[in-house]
Motif scaffolding. Structure first.
Motif, PDB file in Angstrom:
ATOM      1  N   LEU A 281       0.815  -1.214   0.000  1.00 17.41           N
ATOM      2  CA  LEU A 281       0.000   0.000   0.000  1.00 17.41           C
ATOM      3  C   LEU A 281       0.849   1.264   0.000  1.00 17.41           C
ATOM      4  CD1 LEU A 281      -2.772  -1.106   2.531  1.00 17.41           C
ATOM      5  CD2 LEU A 281      -3.019  -0.810   0.062  1.00 17.41           C
ATOM      6  N   GLN A 282       2.135   1.148   0.354  1.00 19.52           N
ATOM      7  CA  GLN A 282       3.018   2.310   0.380  1.00 19.52           C
ATOM      8  C   GLN A 282       3.500   2.672  -1.029  1.00 19.52           C
ATOM      9  OE1 GLN A 282       3.879   4.202   3.141  1.00 19.52           O
ATOM     10  NE2 GLN A 282       4.834   5.540   1.650  1.00 19.52           N
ATOM     11  N   ILE A 283       3.586   1.682  -1.928  1.00 20.36           N
ATOM     12  CA  ILE A 283       4.107   1.928  -3.279  1.00 20.36           C
ATOM     13  C   ILE A 283       3.276   2.965  -4.032  1.00 20.36           C
ATOM     14  CG2 ILE A 283       4.599   0.874  -5.517  1.00 20.36           C
ATOM     15  CD1 ILE A 283       5.334  -1.688  -4.042  1.00 20.36           C
ATOM     16  N   PRO A 284       1.928   2.851  -4.099  1.00 17.95           N
ATOM     17  CA  PRO A 284       1.175   3.902  -4.803  1.00 17.95           C
ATOM     18  C   PRO A 284       1.334   5.277  -4.189  1.00 17.95           C
ATOM     19  CG  PRO A 284      -0.303   2.397  -3.644  1.00 17.95           C
ATOM     20  CD  PRO A 284       1.046   1.776  -3.637  1.00 17.95           C
ATOM     21  N   SER A 285       1.474   5.349  -2.865  1.00 16.95           N
ATOM     22  CA  SER A 285       1.701   6.647  -2.227  1.00 16.95           C
ATOM     23  C   SER A 285       3.025   7.255  -2.669  1.00 16.95           C
ATOM     24  CB  SER A 285       1.677   6.471  -0.705  1.00 16.95           C
ATOM     25  OG  SER A 285       2.019   7.678  -0.060  1.00 16.95           O
ATOM     26  N   ALA A 286       4.057   6.411  -2.765  1.00 17.37           N
ATOM     27  CA  ALA A 286       5.367   6.896  -3.212  1.00 17.37           C
ATOM     28  C   ALA A 286       5.318   7.348  -4.672  1.00 17.37           C
ATOM     29  CB  ALA A 286       6.413   5.796  -3.034  1.00 17.37           C
ATOM     30  N   ILE A 287       4.610   6.597  -5.519  1.00 18.64           N
ATOM     31  CA  ILE A 287       4.489   6.971  -6.933  1.00 18.64           C
ATOM     32  C   ILE A 287       3.764   8.304  -7.069  1.00 18.64           C
ATOM     33  CG2 ILE A 287       3.388   6.327  -9.114  1.00 18.64           C
ATOM     34  CD1 ILE A 287       3.969   3.433  -8.430  1.00 18.64           C
ATOM     35  N   PHE A 288       2.703   8.472  -6.304  1.00 21.67           N
ATOM     36  CA  PHE A 288       1.948   9.723  -6.375  1.00 21.67           C
ATOM     37  C   PHE A 288       2.803  10.896  -5.891  1.00 21.67           C
ATOM     38  CE2 PHE A 288      -1.085  12.829  -4.631  1.00 21.67           C
ATOM     39  CZ  PHE A 288      -1.849  13.058  -5.755  1.00 21.67           C
ATOM     40  N   THR A 289       3.575  10.690  -4.825  1.00 21.97           N
ATOM     41  CA  THR A 289       4.444  11.756  -4.323  1.00 21.97           C
ATOM     42  C   THR A 289       5.491  12.137  -5.357  1.00 21.97           C
ATOM     43  OG1 THR A 289       4.140  10.951  -2.061  1.00 21.97           O
ATOM     44  CG2 THR A 289       5.994  12.423  -2.456  1.00 21.97           C
ATOM     45  N   GLU A 290       6.110  11.125  -5.973  1.00 22.04           N
ATOM     46  CA  GLU A 290       7.104  11.396  -7.022  1.00 22.04           C
ATOM     47  C   GLU A 290       6.470  12.133  -8.185  1.00 22.04           C
ATOM     48  OE1 GLU A 290       8.886  11.032 -10.779  1.00 22.04           O
ATOM     49  OE2 GLU A 290       7.207   9.731 -10.235  1.00 22.04           O
ATOM     50  N   SER A 291       5.233  11.779  -8.532  1.00 25.16           N
ATOM     51  CA  SER A 291       4.574  12.389  -9.687  1.00 25.16           C
ATOM     52  C   SER A 291       4.305  13.867  -9.449  1.00 25.16           C
ATOM     53  CB  SER A 291       3.266  11.650  -9.995  1.00 25.16           C
ATOM     54  OG  SER A 291       3.512  10.313 -10.356  1.00 25.16           O
ATOM     55  N   TYR A 292       3.792  14.208  -8.260  1.00 27.04           N
ATOM     56  CA  TYR A 292       3.485  15.628  -8.064  1.00 27.04           C
ATOM     57  C   TYR A 292       4.758  16.441  -7.817  1.00 27.04           C
ATOM     58  CZ  TYR A 292       3.533  15.807  -2.848  1.00 27.04           C
ATOM     59  OH  TYR A 292       3.887  15.800  -1.525  1.00 27.04           O
ATOM     60  N   LEU A 293       5.816  15.812  -7.268  1.00 28.71           N
ATOM     61  CA  LEU A 293       7.081  16.543  -7.159  1.00 28.71           C
ATOM     62  C   LEU A 293       7.688  16.780  -8.538  1.00 28.71           C
ATOM     63  CD1 LEU A 293       8.773  14.942  -4.020  1.00 28.71           C
ATOM     64  CD2 LEU A 293       7.859  17.253  -4.249  1.00 28.71           C
ATOM     65  N   SER A 294       7.617  15.781  -9.425  1.00 25.90           N
ATOM     66  CA  SER A 294       8.099  15.965 -10.797  1.00 25.90           C
ATOM     67  C   SER A 294       7.241  16.993 -11.528  1.00 25.90           C
ATOM     68  CB  SER A 294       8.064  14.629 -11.549  1.00 25.90           C
ATOM     69  OG  SER A 294       8.956  13.711 -10.969  1.00 25.90           O
ATOM     70  N   PHE A 295       5.962  17.025 -11.231  1.00 22.56           N
ATOM     71  CA  PHE A 295       5.068  18.018 -11.824  1.00 22.56           C
ATOM     72  C   PHE A 295       5.489  19.425 -11.425  1.00 22.56           C
ATOM     73  CE2 PHE A 295       1.189  20.542 -12.023  1.00 22.56           C
ATOM     74  CZ  PHE A 295       0.710  20.225 -13.288  1.00 22.56           C
TER      75      PHE A 295
END
Length: 356
Positions: A281-295
């Motif tokens: 369950l932590q993996i999608p949270s990490a992906i979302f965090t990386e996505s908005y930081l890259s955004f």
């Protein structure tokens, strides 16, 4: 003879003549034993019966395999600018191509009878094939999410185990640190730490092996190590508190076993299902965090793409090339949704409290 039979009825001795051996069919009918299994096999059977979780797992596997395999045979690179050849004028017709369109040079090759591989998603403003950039962005986002969740898993498990097993002042100090981190505004701290670490790490890693990874990715991992382990540590602490009073733990303590050995050999293995579910369950949270930081421009370094940076770049031409924003957004949504559904399925299958 009749008197003997009457006496025999009132005796406490077993009359062996009244019993006869059961046949094999009668034994099979009466004895219905469940085939032997293990906790893992039992959980996998329940997971397989959960169709939504199983389909989500297949989607995750297909996306992961595609991000690894497709770049091996794809004729275009994520960083190659089409139409830019040393010693020749730049062919700007490759910039901002629509899906399945070709540049002037490619059209001449097609007219001469040569085959040209199509640009499935077109090209971006710099003339780079957009499909392979989405594929590489998916690979980067998955890799960041996976390794970030491992960092959170390791730190949270170690801290939570120490806090739960030793208790007392150790538990008090660790839990107050956790409360302080919980009280911080998540998004603000992530942005501030990413900005500061990016400026600090850039001169440090210059000329080293870490330069290829990039200061942004390293700073992202550090942010996860500093902020995102608290939920995992609280969960592990709760499990350890309920397990440390068990008889096998008291027996190990009575034989002189040290705390570290008991945590490694007894406590963590008995809460491994909770650890795996939390990591999933932590993996999608990490992906979302990386996505908005890259955004926001704090993710991977250019020209390496991520799904968040692709969505950010697409904002410049959102009215003319809307699909460039829609494609990475759909991929992010599909990955996060599939991972969340799969994590929920793992929890339902392996959490003993939910087995009933």
């Amino acid at each position: 003879m009749d008197s003997n039979k009457k006496i025999k009825r009132f005796t406490f001795h077993v009359d062996l003549d009244s019993f006869k051996p059961a046949s094999d069919k009668e034994k099979e009918y009466l004895v219905q034993m469940r085939p032997s299994t293990t906790f893992f096999k039992d959980g996998m059977k329940r997971l397989y019966k959960n169709k939504i979780a199983f389909i989500s797992f297949i989607v995750i596997v297909l996306i992961t395999l595609a991000s690894i395999v497709i770049p091996l045979f794809w004729p275009y690179s994520y960083e190659t600018q089409l139409g830019v050849t040393p010693g020749r004028p730049v062919d700007s017709s490759f910039n901002n191509l629509a899906p399945f369109e070709f540049g002037r040079t490619e059209q001449k090759l097609i007219e001469s009878g040569e085959s040209v591989f199509p640009h499935i998603f077109g090209t971006d403003s710099a003339g780079r094939d957009y499909f392979i950039r989405v594929v590489y962005g998916t690979r980067v986002s998955l890799a960041v999410g996976f390794f970030a969740s491992i960092i959170v898993l390791v730190i949270g498990t170690i801290v939570g185990s120490i806090s739960g097993y030793f208790g007392g002042k150790v538990d008090l100090i660790i839990m107050r640190i956790v409360d302080i981190i919980y009280s911080l505004p998540d998004m603000l701290m992530v942005i501030l730490l990413s900005t500061v670490l990016k400026l600090t790490l850039t001169p440090v890693i210059e000329g080293t092996v870490l330069q290829s990874i990039g200061a942004n990715i390293i700073s992202l991992f550090i942010v996860f190590a500093l902020l995102y382990w608290v939920s995992m540590s609280r969960l592990i602490r709760g499990q350890i508190l309920s397990l440390r009073e068990q008889e096998y733990v008291l027996s190990a303590q009575a034989t002189g076993a040290k705390g570290g050995w008991i945590i490694r050999k007894h406590l963590i293995p008995n809460c491994i299902s909770v650890v795996i579910i939390s990591a999933a369950l932590q993996i999608p949270s990490a992906i979302f965090t990386e996505s908005y930081l890259s955004f926001l421009g704090l993710g991977v370094n250019a020209p390496m793409p991520s799904l968040g940076s692709l969505a950010s770049d697409a904002l410049n031409g959102i009215t003319s090339y809307t699909y460039r924003l829609v494609i990475p957004a759909v991929v992010i949504s599909l990955i996060v949704l599939s991972l969340n559904l799969f994590g929920d399925g793992l929890r339902d299958a392996f959490d003993p409290k939910l087995n009933g």
